[in-house]
Enzyme design. Sequence first.
Site, PDB file in Angstrom:
ATOM      1  N   ARG A   1       1.612  -1.399   6.962  1.00 55.95           N
ATOM      2  CA  ARG A   1       2.549  -1.625   8.066  1.00 55.95           C
ATOM      3  C   ARG A   1       3.151  -3.023   8.098  1.00 55.95           C
ATOM      4  O   ARG A   1       4.317  -3.166   8.490  1.00 55.95           O
ATOM      5  CB  ARG A   1       1.867  -1.294   9.396  1.00 55.95           C
ATOM      6  CG  ARG A   1       1.659   0.205   9.551  1.00 55.95           C
ATOM      7  CD  ARG A   1       0.850   0.571  10.758  1.00 55.95           C
ATOM      8  NE  ARG A   1       0.644   2.012  10.809  1.00 55.95           N
ATOM      9  CZ  ARG A   1      -0.381   2.583  11.403  1.00 55.95           C
ATOM     10  NH1 ARG A   1      -1.301   1.839  11.988  1.00 55.95           N
ATOM     11  NH2 ARG A   1      -0.499   3.894  11.429  1.00 55.95           N
TER      12      ARG A   1
ATOM     13  N   SER B   1       0.822  -1.206   0.000  1.00 54.46           N
ATOM     14  CA  SER B   1       0.000   0.000   0.000  1.00 54.46           C
ATOM     15  C   SER B   1       0.856   1.255   0.000  1.00 54.46           C
ATOM     16  O   SER B   1       2.001   1.261   0.464  1.00 54.46           O
ATOM     17  CB  SER B   1      -0.900  -0.005   1.239  1.00 54.46           C
ATOM     18  OG  SER B   1      -1.932   0.945   1.116  1.00 54.46           O
TER      19      SER B   1
ATOM     20  N   TYR C   1      -7.534  14.835   1.335  1.00 50.32           N
ATOM     21  CA  TYR C   1      -6.681  15.653   0.479  1.00 50.32           C
ATOM     22  C   TYR C   1      -7.554  16.358  -0.551  1.00 50.32           C
ATOM     23  O   TYR C   1      -8.782  16.256  -0.524  1.00 50.32           O
ATOM     24  CB  TYR C   1      -5.577  14.798  -0.138  1.00 50.32           C
ATOM     25  CG  TYR C   1      -4.678  14.185   0.917  1.00 50.32           C
ATOM     26  CD1 TYR C   1      -4.039  14.989   1.868  1.00 50.32           C
ATOM     27  CD2 TYR C   1      -4.487  12.807   1.007  1.00 50.32           C
ATOM     28  CE1 TYR C   1      -3.239  14.443   2.860  1.00 50.32           C
ATOM     29  CE2 TYR C   1      -3.689  12.248   1.995  1.00 50.32           C
ATOM     30  CZ  TYR C   1      -3.069  13.064   2.922  1.00 50.32           C
ATOM     31  OH  TYR C   1      -2.286  12.525   3.912  1.00 50.32           O
TER      32      TYR C   1
ATOM     33  N   ARG D   1      -8.205   5.920  -5.531  1.00 52.67           N
ATOM     34  CA  ARG D   1      -8.441   5.634  -4.102  1.00 52.67           C
ATOM     35  C   ARG D   1      -9.485   6.596  -3.570  1.00 52.67           C
ATOM     36  O   ARG D   1      -9.410   7.809  -3.817  1.00 52.67           O
ATOM     37  CB  ARG D   1      -7.150   5.758  -3.289  1.00 52.67           C
ATOM     38  CG  ARG D   1      -7.386   5.630  -1.791  1.00 52.67           C
ATOM     39  CD  ARG D   1      -6.124   5.508  -0.976  1.00 52.67           C
ATOM     40  NE  ARG D   1      -5.686   4.115  -0.937  1.00 52.67           N
ATOM     41  CZ  ARG D   1      -4.800   3.631  -0.045  1.00 52.67           C
ATOM     42  NH1 ARG D   1      -4.263   4.435   0.862  1.00 52.67           N
ATOM     43  NH2 ARG D   1      -4.443   2.373  -0.065  1.00 52.67           N
TER      44      ARG D   1
ATOM     45  N   GLN E   1       1.100   6.882  -7.044  1.00 49.13           N
ATOM     46  CA  GLN E   1      -0.122   7.509  -6.546  1.00 49.13           C
ATOM     47  C   GLN E   1       0.062   9.014  -6.614  1.00 49.13           C
ATOM     48  O   GLN E   1       0.958   9.557  -5.956  1.00 49.13           O
ATOM     49  CB  GLN E   1      -0.411   7.077  -5.114  1.00 49.13           C
ATOM     50  CG  GLN E   1      -1.739   7.582  -4.573  1.00 49.13           C
ATOM     51  CD  GLN E   1      -1.912   7.268  -3.100  1.00 49.13           C
ATOM     52  OE1 GLN E   1      -1.305   7.930  -2.249  1.00 49.13           O
ATOM     53  NE2 GLN E   1      -2.730   6.275  -2.779  1.00 49.13           N
TER      54      GLN E   1
END
Length: 811
Positions: free
Chosen positions: A730, A428, A588, A636, A506
């Site tokens: 993570r 990711s 964003y 996304r 991205q």
Amino acid sequence: MRIACIGAGPAGLYFAALARQLDHTHDITVYERNALDDAFGFGVVLSDETLDGIEHADPAVYEAMASEFARWDDIDVHHRGTVTTSGGHGFAAIGRRRLLGILRARCAELGVRVLGRTEAPPAAELAATHDLVVAADGVNSHTRSAHPTAFGTELQRHRNRFMWLGTDLVFDAFNFHVLETPHGFMQLHCYPYSTDSSTFIVEMAEDVWRGAGFLDRDLAPGESDLAAIARCEDLFAEVLRGHRLRPHHSRWQRFTTVRNRTWRHGNIVLVGDAAHTAHFSIGSGTKLAMEDALALAACLREQPTVEAALGAYEDERRPVVASTQRAARASLEWFEDIARHVDAEPLQFAFDLLTRSRRVTYDNLRLRDPGFVARVDRWFAGEVAAERAPEGGAATAETIPAEPAPRPPMFHPFRLGPLELDNRVVVSAMDMYSATDGLPCDFHLVHLGGKALGGAGLVMTEMVCVSADARITPGCAGLYTPAHEAAWRRVTEFVHTHSAARIGVQLGHAGRKGSTRLMWEGIDQPLHAGNWPLVAPSPLPYRDGVNQVPRELDPAAMAAIRDDFVSAARSADRAGFDLLELHCAHGYLLSSFLSPVTNHRADHYGGDLTGRLRYPLEVLAAVRAAWPDHKALTVRISATDWVGDGTTADDSVRIARALVEAGADAIDVSTGQVTPDERPAFGRSYQVPFAERIRRELGVPVIAVGALSSHDDVNSTVLAGRADLCALARPHLYDPQWTLHAAADQGYSGPGATWPVPFRAGSRRPPTGRTDGPRPRLDLLRSSETTTTRHRRWRPDAPGTDPAPNDGGPR
């Protein structure tokens, strides 16, 4: 101590018996407003873990219960004319009335006073004359209702209608029936609990309930809805096979989830359903109640004061309850949305149902019933092969060549638009805050190159900003100068030369969340100096009084930012990226146009969802035109803002549809981070249902992300049809070779798990300790005999007999 228990259900009676055993000087009274033998409900199911606790705490109660258990292992899923069986689950059920009789007898034996048809004095009055008041008065607790502020009570009423019934039809296993009626889908939850009775729960959506002619009736307390029950007997005649339904306080209900900020108020404590509820589809109400009772009794024994005991009790039980309630919510919502699931093939539908709560998983089922999971694996392999077969060709589970070992779902290939991926794992996008003036450096080469060497099918960059003022922090990477493009080309060339992975970029613009410090210096905090001006759809700061007030964008500035995205897309193509993702999530810039929380514009770029979509769609259309057709493009989104007036899951389906129609090959489904006021429902795979809904309703590829941490999570998500790809963040920071290590952990070394040639010597897990010598030969033989899946069924007329082993397939 002088103790009063309000309510003679499992929690109140079991606590009273245990507390009296631990200290025979306790003076304990249990109050029950109803007759003692007037038990609500029919059968209750208890887990092995709960039974172990009961056996150790009170062997006498356990022995009395065990002698009357109905026991079985199988779950039968009835779906569109097939019955799919999964075994090895291990259930024990007992009639609720019989359970309460055992607990009352134990209380009497121990000297606990149990008063039937006796209304307890208010808890506050009892608290003044008793050392402890235990409120075990159920989901409609008068004690809790009398002190809602003190307990911080939250009640959530859910959508589906259900009715709890019994029947004289003795099922021999847990049965889930999904029935397609002219009114819609209805589901039955059925299981045996004695030699002559079963529980029979009817559930359906509100519109189905109304369409079937059911009504809310004005019934007296304790009265059953006999007209509705007669209608149910007609509707479910094929299931009942001539048997009758047995009512007992049976009427239509909606399930209520009970949560409390705290379970204690002075010396008053809530236990069982008074404190918390969990949906009946995971069978945990009585389990939680008895575990509460056991923990509370133990804490009273272990702690020096009542106050300390109640604190210890809540500290011990709250994490367990929270976990159970998360699982129950996932299960409840699965049944509320069952119409989205029923079009799956029977094997996948059964797997999806069995893993709906995310507590039972791919690995867990493989331990319980390896034959069932092997069949689902093979079915899935056939589906993947059929999707990838040349036009006019065909492949099925019966025709594809058998592989030496089952291929875990996560290692099957996937075609994302024009892009071929070796497996279903995505690294990711994760902001690293390690660039200088937007320029990626050796850190990015090692970071992303290392993840590509680790075996993931697709590696995503962090959000790469389309201009200097589009950055979140001074450390954010960019793609707005020739030097940036050259640096990124160095990364993509490494990935393509040394791994089988594909690499995606991205692209995003921070909007009102820009000009902040590096994450580890103060996340979302403005810079001490050198701040740059922010822009947004509306002049609303991320945090009032903390972050800058952004300038509201005018059409000219919007056009300029759109052109920045186009320029960055062209640069990304020249830099060698295989996929471009447009970042329309997490508050964003493009995300803030979509959300009503952040977009208060009065022009045609605001207002309703059509208006709020307009600018993101303009940017997407321009980027799609600039991005080559032979390369994939994803978007996304935040599928919910986790606030009441924000983007909803319903909105997310409309947003996804519009984005796909505008050229997106797939939707990467995240949630939240739009407003600091959000209240996410965190938990294992908690964002996956949002991705699943978009996939099932629109039939478009989706990427799931959020609290996916194990190969078990990925396999479960992909095999159940909830998502096509799984993005993990993570876990890849913890272990850059996460995907390859997942293959090794599963004993898999076939296609989709490509070890770099220099790494192949390490493709097997190294030994970590001593290996003992072989066990005696007969011991090995006996062990091999126990590996067959248990398919015990409840057949009280033929005790001790099991059916022939079942392969878990439809029949």
